[in-house]
Motif scaffolding. Sequence first.
Motif, short mmCIF file in Angstrom:
data_model
loop_
_atom_site.label_atom_id
_atom_site.label_comp_id
_atom_site.label_asym_id
_atom_site.label_seq_id
_atom_site.Cartn_x
_atom_site.Cartn_y
_atom_site.Cartn_z
N LYS A 1 7.33 4.75 -3.43
CA LYS A 1 7.85 3.40 -3.24
C LYS A 1 7.51 2.90 -1.84
N TYR A 2 7.47 3.84 -0.88
CA TYR A 2 7.14 3.51 0.49
C TYR A 2 5.96 4.37 0.95
N ILE A 3 5.21 3.83 1.92
CA ILE A 3 4.02 4.53 2.43
C ILE A 3 4.10 4.62 3.94
N THR A 4 3.71 5.77 4.46
CA THR A 4 3.59 5.94 5.90
C THR A 4 2.37 6.83 6.18
N PHE A 5 1.78 6.66 7.36
CA PHE A 5 0.59 7.42 7.73
C PHE A 5 0.91 8.40 8.86
N MET B 1 6.38 2.30 8.43
CA MET B 1 6.59 2.56 7.01
C MET B 1 6.73 1.22 6.31
N PHE B 2 6.14 1.09 5.14
CA PHE B 2 6.15 -0.19 4.44
C PHE B 2 6.21 0.01 2.93
N SER B 3 6.59 -1.05 2.23
CA SER B 3 6.66 -1.00 0.78
C SER B 3 5.27 -0.93 0.18
N SER B 4 5.07 -0.02 -0.76
CA SER B 4 3.76 0.13 -1.39
C SER B 4 3.36 -1.10 -2.19
N THR B 5 4.33 -1.93 -2.58
CA THR B 5 4.01 -3.13 -3.34
C THR B 5 3.16 -4.10 -2.53
N LEU B 6 3.27 -4.05 -1.21
CA LEU B 6 2.50 -4.97 -0.37
C LEU B 6 1.01 -4.74 -0.50
N VAL B 7 0.58 -3.48 -0.41
CA VAL B 7 -0.86 -3.21 -0.48
C VAL B 7 -1.38 -3.35 -1.91
N LYS B 8 -0.53 -3.05 -2.89
CA LYS B 8 -0.98 -3.11 -4.28
C LYS B 8 -1.08 -4.55 -4.77
N LYS B 9 -0.09 -5.35 -4.46
CA LYS B 9 -0.08 -6.74 -4.92
C LYS B 9 -1.19 -7.56 -4.27
N TYR B 10 -1.44 -7.32 -2.98
CA TYR B 10 -2.40 -8.13 -2.25
C TYR B 10 -3.72 -7.40 -1.99
N LEU C 1 14.34 -4.48 3.63
CA LEU C 1 13.09 -4.86 4.27
C LEU C 1 11.89 -4.27 3.52
N LYS C 2 10.71 -4.77 3.87
CA LYS C 2 9.47 -4.22 3.32
C LYS C 2 8.59 -3.61 4.40
N PHE C 3 9.01 -3.74 5.66
CA PHE C 3 8.17 -3.26 6.76
C PHE C 3 9.05 -2.88 7.93
N VAL C 4 8.87 -1.68 8.45
CA VAL C 4 9.62 -1.23 9.61
C VAL C 4 8.70 -0.43 10.52
N PHE C 5 8.92 -0.52 11.83
CA PHE C 5 8.16 0.32 12.77
C PHE C 5 9.12 0.86 13.82
N SER C 6 8.71 1.94 14.45
CA SER C 6 9.55 2.58 15.45
C SER C 6 8.81 2.73 16.77
N ASP C 7 9.54 3.13 17.78
CA ASP C 7 8.90 3.53 19.02
C ASP C 7 8.23 4.89 18.79
N TYR C 8 7.38 5.30 19.71
CA TYR C 8 6.69 6.59 19.59
C TYR C 8 6.31 7.08 20.98
N VAL C 9 5.89 8.31 21.06
CA VAL C 9 5.55 8.92 22.35
C VAL C 9 4.07 9.26 22.36
N MET C 10 3.41 8.97 23.49
CA MET C 10 2.03 9.41 23.70
C MET C 10 2.08 10.63 24.61
N TRP C 11 1.45 11.71 24.16
CA TRP C 11 1.60 13.02 24.81
C TRP C 11 0.23 13.65 25.01
N ASN C 12 -0.07 14.07 26.25
CA ASN C 12 -1.39 14.65 26.50
C ASN C 12 -1.38 15.95 27.30
N ASP C 13 -0.18 16.46 27.62
CA ASP C 13 -0.13 17.68 28.42
C ASP C 13 0.83 18.68 27.78
N PRO C 14 0.30 19.71 27.13
CA PRO C 14 1.17 20.69 26.45
C PRO C 14 2.07 21.45 27.40
N ASN C 15 1.80 21.37 28.71
CA ASN C 15 2.64 22.05 29.68
C ASN C 15 3.89 21.23 30.05
#
Length: 315
Positions: free
Chosen positions: A82-86, A174-183, A110-124
């Motif tokens: 029902k919902y898709i995320t990458f 994350m978004f509703s799969s109906t959006l990509v299928k319908k359009y 809702l049909k579309f939601v987004f969140s904050d995220y972290v960019m990480w480049n140092d495993p130490n």
Amino acid sequence: MSKISVIIPTYNCARYIKDAVISVINQRYKDWELIIVDDGSTDNTREVIAPYLENKRIRYVWQENRGKSVARNKGLDLATGKYITFLDADDFFLPGALSLRVNCLEKYKLKFVFSDYVMWNDPNIPYSSYVPVLKTHPLGKSDNQSNEMRLINLYEFVSKSLVRGLPLSVISVMFSSTLVKKYNIKFDDRLNIGQDINFWWSLILRTGIEKIGFIPKPTAVYRFYNASWKKAQGRERYNFIVDTEIYMLIKRYLGLNKFGKPMVYFLWNRYWLYSSFKYKLYFWIKLINLSPLKLRYWKLLIGLIIGRHRGIYSS
């Protein structure tokens, strides 16, 4: 049929893909399917993920190398949720990512939601020590609404994205799969860079979304390293395709005059972004059409044309 489809495109990412897969398996929310689309990897990706394929919710598909856009589109075609995320193969979800996103979608219808995220480049250094990316973005600043999520109307989202850049990462939505299928919305396989930006603008503007949910809490980690920041060949041409598409989508579905100053700011920035004369000229003409009485714009256009004749700008 699972409620959430998680799509992971991968190419020669055996070093990191285990982390991505485990981050899905360990989610508290369990009603998901995981679709891994291998875009012709030549490393040991298949061997790394083989132990996890015993889980019936995980599907592995191999294809000849055709690029990340084609791999993501293959995942969209196979998705049944029902919902898709990458999730990219070298990134990973944080605990609770799926439940936070799906709960927000359903609680606020809702049909579309987004969140904050972290960019990480140092495993130490622990990724938790990094400041979330959207803390400084106008759309990421807190207001009087719930700390769990806040609603953003389409005008606010488009206006602030034009001025400060699109706040979305492919791993944070994350978004509703109906959006990509319908359009029938797909990733543009002409592009080597900017595919996700083009996809998100198309998804938001073509489908008539009125409200977008934002989760201030990071739900994913974007792992970046030197190789991931190498300039793609023909970057300017790809940027031009994406930027032109943004302009045309807003013009067609929302109208340029409605956004006034944000669109002027967008076109102004695009002018300075490009070194090529033809790309500069394209955006400057659009800018003059939007603000024909601005003498400064006409002076700069004349200067651009004179500079072209003097060989200052590339063709």
